[in-house]
Scaffold this motif. Structure first.
Motif, PDB file in Angstrom:
ATOM      1  N   VAL A   1       9.696  14.327  17.692  1.00 52.85           N
ATOM      2  CA  VAL A   1       9.351  12.991  18.172  1.00 52.85           C
ATOM      3  C   VAL A   1       8.112  12.557  17.401  1.00 52.85           C
ATOM      4  CG1 VAL A   1       8.683  11.598  20.161  1.00 52.85           C
ATOM      5  CG2 VAL A   1      10.312  13.481  20.448  1.00 52.85           C
ATOM      6  N   VAL A   2       8.190  11.378  16.765  1.00 56.47           N
ATOM      7  CA  VAL A   2       7.110  10.916  15.905  1.00 56.47           C
ATOM      8  C   VAL A   2       6.714   9.486  16.240  1.00 56.47           C
ATOM      9  CG1 VAL A   2       7.746  12.424  13.979  1.00 56.47           C
ATOM     10  CG2 VAL A   2       8.725  10.140  14.119  1.00 56.47           C
ATOM     11  N   SER A   3       5.484   9.155  15.886  1.00 57.34           N
ATOM     12  CA  SER A   3       5.067   7.754  15.907  1.00 57.34           C
ATOM     13  C   SER A   3       4.974   7.311  14.455  1.00 57.34           C
ATOM     14  CB  SER A   3       3.736   7.569  16.634  1.00 57.34           C
ATOM     15  OG  SER A   3       2.694   8.200  15.927  1.00 57.34           O
ATOM     16  N   VAL A   4       5.366   6.083  14.204  1.00 60.53           N
ATOM     17  CA  VAL A   4       5.334   5.496  12.873  1.00 60.53           C
ATOM     18  C   VAL A   4       4.241   4.444  12.884  1.00 60.53           C
ATOM     19  CG1 VAL A   4       6.631   4.225  11.130  1.00 60.53           C
ATOM     20  CG2 VAL A   4       7.793   5.925  12.559  1.00 60.53           C
ATOM     21  N   SER A   5       3.294   4.570  11.955  1.00 61.44           N
ATOM     22  CA  SER A   5       2.194   3.612  11.906  1.00 61.44           C
ATOM     23  C   SER A   5       1.993   3.128  10.474  1.00 61.44           C
ATOM     24  CB  SER A   5       0.908   4.236  12.445  1.00 61.44           C
ATOM     25  OG  SER A   5       0.539   5.362  11.689  1.00 61.44           O
ATOM     26  N   ARG A   6       1.283   2.020  10.384  1.00 58.36           N
ATOM     27  CA  ARG A   6       0.924   1.444   9.087  1.00 58.36           C
ATOM     28  C   ARG A   6      -0.391   0.713   9.265  1.00 58.36           C
ATOM     29  NH1 ARG A   6       5.092  -1.677   5.224  1.00 58.36           N
ATOM     30  NH2 ARG A   6       4.029  -1.159   3.310  1.00 58.36           N
ATOM     31  N   ASP A   7      -1.283   0.915   8.335  1.00 61.14           N
ATOM     32  CA  ASP A   7      -2.595   0.277   8.386  1.00 61.14           C
ATOM     33  C   ASP A   7      -3.313   0.559   9.701  1.00 61.14           C
ATOM     34  OD1 ASP A   7      -2.136  -0.848   5.846  1.00 61.14           O
ATOM     35  OD2 ASP A   7      -1.164  -2.591   6.735  1.00 61.14           O
TER      36      ASP A   7
ATOM     37  N   PRO B   1       0.840  -1.191   0.000  1.00 56.87           N
ATOM     38  CA  PRO B   1       0.000   0.000   0.000  1.00 56.87           C
ATOM     39  C   PRO B   1       0.873   1.237   0.000  1.00 56.87           C
ATOM     40  CG  PRO B   1       0.000  -1.027   2.162  1.00 56.87           C
ATOM     41  CD  PRO B   1       0.758  -1.932   1.245  1.00 56.87           C
ATOM     42  N   ARG B   2       0.428   2.246  -0.680  1.00 51.98           N
ATOM     43  CA  ARG B   2       1.186   3.488  -0.782  1.00 51.98           C
ATOM     44  C   ARG B   2       0.576   4.544   0.111  1.00 51.98           C
ATOM     45  NH1 ARG B   2       5.682   1.604  -2.712  1.00 51.98           N
ATOM     46  NH2 ARG B   2       5.537   0.822  -4.800  1.00 51.98           N
TER      47      ARG B   2
ATOM     48  N   GLY C   1       4.369   3.328   2.512  1.00 49.47           N
ATOM     49  CA  GLY C   1       3.112   2.940   3.151  1.00 49.47           C
ATOM     50  C   GLY C   1       3.022   3.265   4.625  1.00 49.47           C
ATOM     51  N   PHE C   2       3.997   4.001   5.151  1.00 51.63           N
ATOM     52  CA  PHE C   2       3.985   4.380   6.556  1.00 51.63           C
ATOM     53  C   PHE C   2       3.375   5.763   6.728  1.00 51.63           C
ATOM     54  CE2 PHE C   2       7.551   1.426   6.193  1.00 51.63           C
ATOM     55  CZ  PHE C   2       7.240   0.535   7.204  1.00 51.63           C
ATOM     56  N   HIS C   3       2.856   6.012   7.915  1.00 49.59           N
ATOM     57  CA  HIS C   3       2.309   7.319   8.268  1.00 49.59           C
ATOM     58  C   HIS C   3       3.082   7.825   9.474  1.00 49.59           C
ATOM     59  CE1 HIS C   3      -0.688  10.480   8.652  1.00 49.59           C
ATOM     60  NE2 HIS C   3      -0.652  10.261   9.953  1.00 49.59           N
ATOM     61  N   LEU C   4       3.538   9.072   9.411  1.00 50.42           N
ATOM     62  CA  LEU C   4       4.236   9.694  10.534  1.00 50.42           C
ATOM     63  C   LEU C   4       3.322  10.687  11.210  1.00 50.42           C
ATOM     64  CD1 LEU C   4       7.750  10.519   9.047  1.00 50.42           C
ATOM     65  CD2 LEU C   4       7.091   8.555  10.403  1.00 50.42           C
ATOM     66  N   SER C   5       3.290  10.634  12.523  1.00 53.32           N
ATOM     67  CA  SER C   5       2.514  11.592  13.307  1.00 53.32           C
ATOM     68  C   SER C   5       3.412  12.157  14.394  1.00 53.32           C
ATOM     69  CB  SER C   5       1.313  10.935  13.976  1.00 53.32           C
ATOM     70  OG  SER C   5       0.465  10.362  13.022  1.00 53.32           O
ATOM     71  N   GLU C   6       3.367  13.465  14.562  1.00 52.59           N
ATOM     72  CA  GLU C   6       4.169  14.060  15.629  1.00 52.59           C
ATOM     73  C   GLU C   6       3.556  13.701  16.965  1.00 52.59           C
ATOM     74  OE1 GLU C   6       6.247  18.303  16.779  1.00 52.59           O
ATOM     75  OE2 GLU C   6       4.797  18.230  15.172  1.00 52.59           O
ATOM     76  N   VAL C   7       4.403  13.282  17.893  1.00 57.02           N
ATOM     77  CA  VAL C   7       3.952  12.934  19.249  1.00 57.02           C
ATOM     78  C   VAL C   7       3.932  14.233  20.053  1.00 57.02           C
ATOM     79  CG1 VAL C   7       4.502  11.648  21.334  1.00 57.02           C
ATOM     80  CG2 VAL C   7       4.878  10.605  19.093  1.00 57.02           C
TER      81      VAL C   7
END
Length: 95
Positions: A45-51, A30-31, A87-93
């Motif tokens: 500082v980030v969290s890395v998520s997928r799906d 997935p892209r 396919g990863f999503h980065l979110s700032e913590v």
């Protein structure tokens, strides 16, 4: 190493098979949409998520000027390279 082409790849047939398989399978991954890849700054500082699942947290250690590649220093001390199309999503913590 040739300056024009970079370092030579190992001639190992198993390495070549793994690389060929990875390229073939990349078409099925997935892209991530570029609009979901926030502009991260160094030391964020980030969290890395997928799906929808958070995989890990870390610190943005480095990034390319265009923001398509970031290096995340994970809490366990490992460094992870991510490309915007992986396919990863980065979110700032938030602190």
């Amino acid at each position: 190493m040739d300056a024009a082409t970079g370092p030579a790849l190992p001639a190992s047939s198993s390495y070549q098979a793994i690389l060929k398989d990875a390229i073939k399978n990349a078409e099925r991954w997935p892209r991530a949409s570029r609009i979901h890849w926030p502009e991260m700054s160094l030391n964020d500082v980030v969290s890395v998520s997928r799906d929808g699942h958070i995989l890990y947290e870390g610190v943005v250690e480095d990034r390319t000027d265009d923001g398509t590649i970031v290096w995340i220093l994970r809490k366990n001390g490992y460094r992870q390279l991510l490309h915007i199309d992986d396919g990863f999503h980065l979110s700032e913590v938030q602190a």
